[in-house]
Write an enzyme that holds these catalytic residues in place. Structure first.
Site, PDB file in Angstrom:
ATOM      1  N   THR B  89     -25.647  10.050  19.060  1.00 34.15           N
ATOM      2  CA  THR B  89     -25.206  10.786  20.248  1.00 34.15           C
ATOM      3  C   THR B  89     -24.594   9.910  21.348  1.00 34.15           C
ATOM      4  O   THR B  89     -23.638  10.347  21.981  1.00 34.15           O
ATOM      5  CB  THR B  89     -26.345  11.662  20.809  1.00 34.15           C
ATOM      6  OG1 THR B  89     -27.484  10.853  21.075  1.00 34.15           O
ATOM      7  CG2 THR B  89     -26.712  12.750  19.824  1.00 34.15           C
ATOM      8  N   TRP B 110      -6.775  13.736   5.697  1.00 32.60           N
ATOM      9  CA  TRP B 110      -7.267  13.474   7.053  1.00 32.60           C
ATOM     10  C   TRP B 110      -8.011  14.697   7.612  1.00 32.60           C
ATOM     11  O   TRP B 110      -9.067  14.583   8.222  1.00 32.60           O
ATOM     12  CB  TRP B 110      -6.048  13.164   7.923  1.00 32.60           C
ATOM     13  CG  TRP B 110      -6.270  12.591   9.264  1.00 32.60           C
ATOM     14  CD1 TRP B 110      -7.084  13.050  10.258  1.00 32.60           C
ATOM     15  CD2 TRP B 110      -5.619  11.422   9.796  1.00 32.60           C
ATOM     16  NE1 TRP B 110      -6.963  12.264  11.368  1.00 32.60           N
ATOM     17  CE2 TRP B 110      -6.079  11.254  11.118  1.00 32.60           C
ATOM     18  CE3 TRP B 110      -4.675  10.522   9.304  1.00 32.60           C
ATOM     19  CZ2 TRP B 110      -5.640  10.217  11.939  1.00 32.60           C
ATOM     20  CZ3 TRP B 110      -4.243   9.501  10.129  1.00 32.60           C
ATOM     21  CH2 TRP B 110      -4.714   9.336  11.424  1.00 32.60           C
ATOM     22  N   ILE B 111      -7.447  15.867   7.385  1.00 32.51           N
ATOM     23  CA  ILE B 111      -7.975  17.100   7.989  1.00 32.51           C
ATOM     24  C   ILE B 111      -9.354  17.453   7.443  1.00 32.51           C
ATOM     25  O   ILE B 111     -10.090  18.243   8.031  1.00 32.51           O
ATOM     26  CB  ILE B 111      -6.998  18.278   7.768  1.00 32.51           C
ATOM     27  CG1 ILE B 111      -7.243  19.410   8.770  1.00 32.51           C
ATOM     28  CG2 ILE B 111      -7.053  18.818   6.360  1.00 32.51           C
ATOM     29  CD1 ILE B 111      -6.689  19.145  10.121  1.00 32.51           C
ATOM     30  N   ARG B 114     -13.832  17.295   9.613  1.00 33.76           N
ATOM     31  CA  ARG B 114     -13.782  18.558  10.345  1.00 33.76           C
ATOM     32  C   ARG B 114     -14.154  18.459  11.809  1.00 33.76           C
ATOM     33  O   ARG B 114     -13.791  19.301  12.612  1.00 33.76           O
ATOM     34  CB  ARG B 114     -14.716  19.568   9.667  1.00 33.76           C
ATOM     35  CG  ARG B 114     -14.186  20.089   8.364  1.00 33.76           C
ATOM     36  CD  ARG B 114     -15.306  20.725   7.574  1.00 33.76           C
ATOM     37  NE  ARG B 114     -16.311  19.719   7.204  1.00 33.76           N
ATOM     38  CZ  ARG B 114     -17.408  19.968   6.514  1.00 33.76           C
ATOM     39  NH1 ARG B 114     -17.666  21.201   6.133  1.00 33.76           N
ATOM     40  NH2 ARG B 114     -18.242  19.009   6.217  1.00 33.76           N
ATOM     41  N   SER B 122       3.993  23.187  14.266  1.00 30.78           N
ATOM     42  CA  SER B 122       3.991  24.387  13.432  1.00 30.78           C
ATOM     43  C   SER B 122       5.316  24.592  12.717  1.00 30.78           C
ATOM     44  O   SER B 122       6.355  24.783  13.350  1.00 30.78           O
ATOM     45  CB  SER B 122       3.722  25.616  14.303  1.00 30.78           C
ATOM     46  OG  SER B 122       3.984  26.792  13.561  1.00 30.78           O
ATOM     47  N   ARG B 124       5.809  27.137  10.963  1.00 34.71           N
ATOM     48  CA  ARG B 124       6.116  28.574  11.035  1.00 34.71           C
ATOM     49  C   ARG B 124       7.061  28.801  12.206  1.00 34.71           C
ATOM     50  O   ARG B 124       7.944  29.642  12.157  1.00 34.71           O
ATOM     51  CB  ARG B 124       4.853  29.405  11.325  1.00 34.71           C
ATOM     52  CG  ARG B 124       3.973  29.700  10.160  1.00 34.71           C
ATOM     53  CD  ARG B 124       2.855  30.661  10.591  1.00 34.71           C
ATOM     54  NE  ARG B 124       3.256  32.062  10.534  1.00 34.71           N
ATOM     55  CZ  ARG B 124       2.544  33.077  11.037  1.00 34.71           C
ATOM     56  NH1 ARG B 124       1.405  32.846  11.666  1.00 34.71           N
ATOM     57  NH2 ARG B 124       2.970  34.317  10.925  1.00 34.71           N
ATOM     58  N   HIS B 214     -18.131   8.487  17.724  1.00 37.35           N
ATOM     59  CA  HIS B 214     -19.021   8.505  16.552  1.00 37.35           C
ATOM     60  C   HIS B 214     -18.293   9.037  15.324  1.00 37.35           C
ATOM     61  O   HIS B 214     -18.336   8.428  14.252  1.00 37.35           O
ATOM     62  CB  HIS B 214     -20.257   9.369  16.836  1.00 37.35           C
ATOM     63  CG  HIS B 214     -21.059   9.673  15.620  1.00 37.35           C
ATOM     64  ND1 HIS B 214     -21.768   8.715  14.933  1.00 37.35           N
ATOM     65  CD2 HIS B 214     -21.225  10.829  14.908  1.00 37.35           C
ATOM     66  CE1 HIS B 214     -22.354   9.266  13.879  1.00 37.35           C
ATOM     67  NE2 HIS B 214     -22.040  10.537  13.847  1.00 37.35           N
ATOM     68  N   ARG B 223     -12.007   5.608   5.667  1.00 35.35           N
ATOM     69  CA  ARG B 223     -10.556   5.505   5.443  1.00 35.35           C
ATOM     70  C   ARG B 223     -10.011   4.101   5.628  1.00 35.35           C
ATOM     71  O   ARG B 223      -8.893   3.826   5.173  1.00 35.35           O
ATOM     72  CB  ARG B 223      -9.831   6.494   6.354  1.00 35.35           C
ATOM     73  CG  ARG B 223     -10.259   7.950   6.166  1.00 35.35           C
ATOM     74  CD  ARG B 223     -10.170   8.402   4.723  1.00 35.35           C
ATOM     75  NE  ARG B 223     -10.585   9.803   4.572  1.00 35.35           N
ATOM     76  CZ  ARG B 223     -10.604  10.447   3.407  1.00 35.35           C
ATOM     77  NH1 ARG B 223     -10.279   9.821   2.283  1.00 35.35           N
ATOM     78  NH2 ARG B 223     -11.004  11.699   3.339  1.00 35.35           N
TER      79      ARG B 223
END
EC number: 2.1.1.148
Lengths: 302, 302, 302, 302
Positions: B89, B110-111, B114, B122, B124, B214, B223
């Site tokens: 923490t 990478w994503i 979470r 984007s 889109r 953290h 990574r």
């Protein structure tokens, strides 16, 4: 709340040393930094640090190279659009770190908001201070007769006096006994991690709490709400004032699309359309339960 | 990577306007702000904002009123203790916001981390740029013969040339066709949200990525590791350099207790104790599988 | 979508072996288990496992020793109350695990919902199949003229044919070249982790996805919405049907208080109250922007 | 702990109604379902539901169509590999739901593990039972002389008796006063949400707690550790026994690579290599602080 002279000196020292930074600065927030905003009888909220401002929300939403902001008006329009259409990620790009002092029973509600970072003062490691929340007379409220989970008006006369007396006496006795148990004066002294179990839930604890703006607004929507328990609502109210100074456009959008907004069920929308067309609708013809109908009436009656 | 003159001008402008702040400032980090650190052929990492420094870790761990730091030496000792004993923490009390440009296949790895906030460009809404990752010759690697999930040495000669040729030609053709499909020149134009499906995974995307220290260190441990795919490792390496300047004490502890550390199983510890006493241990007498034994040998052989 | 005979045999075998359990069983869900529900041209959704049912929501809300359910009617009332008042934790007490096959560009949207567990098929480790999403003619849509982030009507004639031709040809060529690069026939073979970068975003991937009911409903609210991209909406729709069978009361409440509900801003509520009293309100007197006013009119017009 | 006859009857009823399911069933877990495992003087842990087993971990790791398991031996090898190399997502594919009764001060530690779902018994809504944790004589421990955050040996004689007396008397008095304040006998009665603040942290609360296996193992690693406070460790120990029956292979891997494992810093690994080569290393030549050296010696000494 009263800070010790040492604590005030520490705050003054922190505030007397501005540094240069290339980061985004929110002028409205700088004035709050480190000051303790009093809440309840011994509690407070203090801003320790922050990241971002209104422009940073737009910058992230646009994935910009530079500032990413256009005119202030244009930015506010984007922020309102994002809020209205439940875009959460741009608001997550702002962050705040608070130091909060609060009664344990409030802390237990607060911690249920999981998407935040917390460092709490450890009663395993350290000795807690003798500070207990004793409600002001107008907040010594009766159990609500209509809502199992709420309170009614203030207790009066002898009953209120009795409650006050109990809370004060039990707090004092529990703390005296806590001290007696951990004392190493003429005895070994009970472990702190055990002794703390004798302390009631109105004792104050404190923590550092860090959260992004999206999750903070979610917290505020629930805890600054009229149905929230008074003792957590006053913390939420204090934080609302801070947020209004930090990210004014986002806060205005939050007031319009969250705090002041209502969500109507499919049935409610159906009734509404009929009413606007001039039809008279009552609970029987609404398709709603008595409770839902009552909630609906509250939404549409001024 | 080459930024446009407009982008460089935006960065210069951002860097030319220091403001005063009462917040904690990390000098090592200020020098990085906004500059694009080149990674791969067209990618970069840019620090957009940060919160906290080494002292802020200690301040939160101590739930302090003021700076919460003692001597620098004392602080570093606390940070090392917290890292060694897996206290997470206090490290969550620092935060960083990065702007990253990276190939889609790297973004997809990478994503998977979470616990971070992300705003991606984007496809889109907008049209992607014609920028594709084409590996340098020394990175056009063969499939590993021993590890299904890794690569071996660089391909050579004609085979390497063929791969390079394919990647370049397919990227170009896909992008030409992407443009042809969305063009509104003499036709309606395919929706962007559909046209993007024709683009291969080596096209570059970009995002704002915000994470606490953290979780960032956890990302870097996995990574920046030798077993991570080269194309994400170079991003992790670039970020490691930034973190070393931002929170030097925390980064040194991270190197000692995470990156340079090893975790030994119960069986390995048992063997180790026997070996230190002078016993000769081999796989047969170790209680380990062949694979575990090989990993163990790597740990203890210099 | 067509499963191989081997895959169908595996599903049949799984379904032919009922076991006894003392756990809560949702009859509506048992019939779905393992069957692949076709979505798009090669995709599917399969229920692999689930935990809980409508009664389990009430049991947790009541922190019960036993079943914790009262009459079915009473339970549905509680579920509706919890949904209406944004109580999230009881819905988190149900969990579902799905096996999903989906195009990469859909997977990239999907993964932005972070509060879920995911195991994706690894293209570093394994070779992807030659399966690409090619839209049906009615879904080859033009860019929307009014909404940057949406699509308009279907393309027609030659333009549609050209798009179809491009998507098919580029998919085929990319995959041929992917195979050529990884082939170890007469050459070393490019590492899979590199070769995959040549594959376009309409290739299919697959994953195991596990999520609690609260977060699933949040996903469905956004992705089964009319504004979601068609290619993810069809997955959401398929899952909606499954949820309606799994937890029928919770799903009905979700339809009434989420999917069919509207949220009105403070300004909208104010206008509404005036309108119900008989006042005529237009945009000028509403205090709303043109866009908000348009959204408001859509809410109240049947 | 003693359940009421009604509660035992509810449990018996739940256990007497097996249903058929097509889902994966863990035989080892079925025997635990609903039974209350006693912990401390009035607490318990009860398994309410579960999802998955050892095979489900492999099935997800392999993203399989069918069972996804190969030989049991092969599966255990995969599970060990995943655990050793910190693959977390396959373990997230198993889920457990527990009903736990525990003292408030234990609950306050427990809730800091944020990645879990919780429904706690509401003391705003309901009246808490008169049940307090009073430590057994051997657990009335002194403050540790060497570790600020721990306990030493048991207190003895008069001092222990005094502590016991205080804890019992203060618990009784606080609860009497709690009842007196909320009583509506001849008075209005204080709101429950306020009255609860008089109750000390050794009162029992209860909750439903749902968590995936990966996060559960992380919880167990920290809380079943010798340095955890005894009062939470006994809960962790009880859950360890349940997990060993639920997913035996994963639990064995957890014991070998987590509970029984040690993490050595870069400096420790360096010393180790020198020692194995026969060099004599002491703290002075180790590059470690005194504290680290002591921790290192504990790792390597049997």
């Amino acid at each position: 709340m009263s800070l010790t002279p040492e604590q005030n000196a520490e705050i003054d020292e922190l505030r007397s040393n501005p540094s240069e930074t290339l980061r985004v600065v929110s002028e409205g927030m700088e004035k709050h930094l480190y000051h303790a905003i009093p809440v309840l009888d011994h509690g407070f909220v203090r801003v320790i640090d922050y990241m971002g401002d209104d422009a940073a929300i737009c910058q992230a939403a646009r994935v910009s190279y530079g500032k990413g902001t256009k005119s202030v008006q244009n930015d506010e329009g984007l922020i309102r659009y994002l809020m209205r259409h439940w875009h959460s990620t741009p608001f997550e790009m702002c962050e705040i770190k608070l130091h909060v002092k609060l009664p344990v029973f409030v802390a237990r509600q607060w911690i249920r908001h999981r998407t935040a970072n917390v460092n709490e003062y450890s009663a395993r490691y350290s000795i807690l201070d003798r500070e207990f929340y004793i409600p002001a007379p107008e907040n010594i409220a009766a159990q609500s007769a209509v809502n199992n989970q709420g309170r009614g008006g203030a207790l009066e006369g002898e009953e209120a006096a009795r409650v006050l007396e109990i809370l004060k006496a039990d707090s004092a006795r529990s703390y005296d006994n806590y001290q007696a148990m951990i004392s190493q004066d003429g005895q070994e002294g009970l472990a702190r991690e055990l002794a703390r179990m004798n302390l009631p839930a109105n004792i104050y604890t404190q923590w550092y709490w860090k959260v992004d703006l999206h999750n903070l607004l979610h917290f505020l929507r629930l805890r600054a709400d009229a149905h929230a328990q008074y003792e957590i609502r006053v913390y939420a109210d204090a934080i609302c004032n801070v947020v209004a100074d930090w990210v004014p456009a986002a806060y205005r959008a939050f007031e319009d699309y969250r705090m002041g907004a209502v969500t109507m069920s499919a049935q409610m929308v159906d009734c509404l359309r009929r009413m606007i067309k001039g039809e008279t609708v009552d609970q029987d013809t609404s398709g709603m339960s008595a409770r839902e109908w009552r909630e609906f009436k509250e939404m549409i009656d001024s």
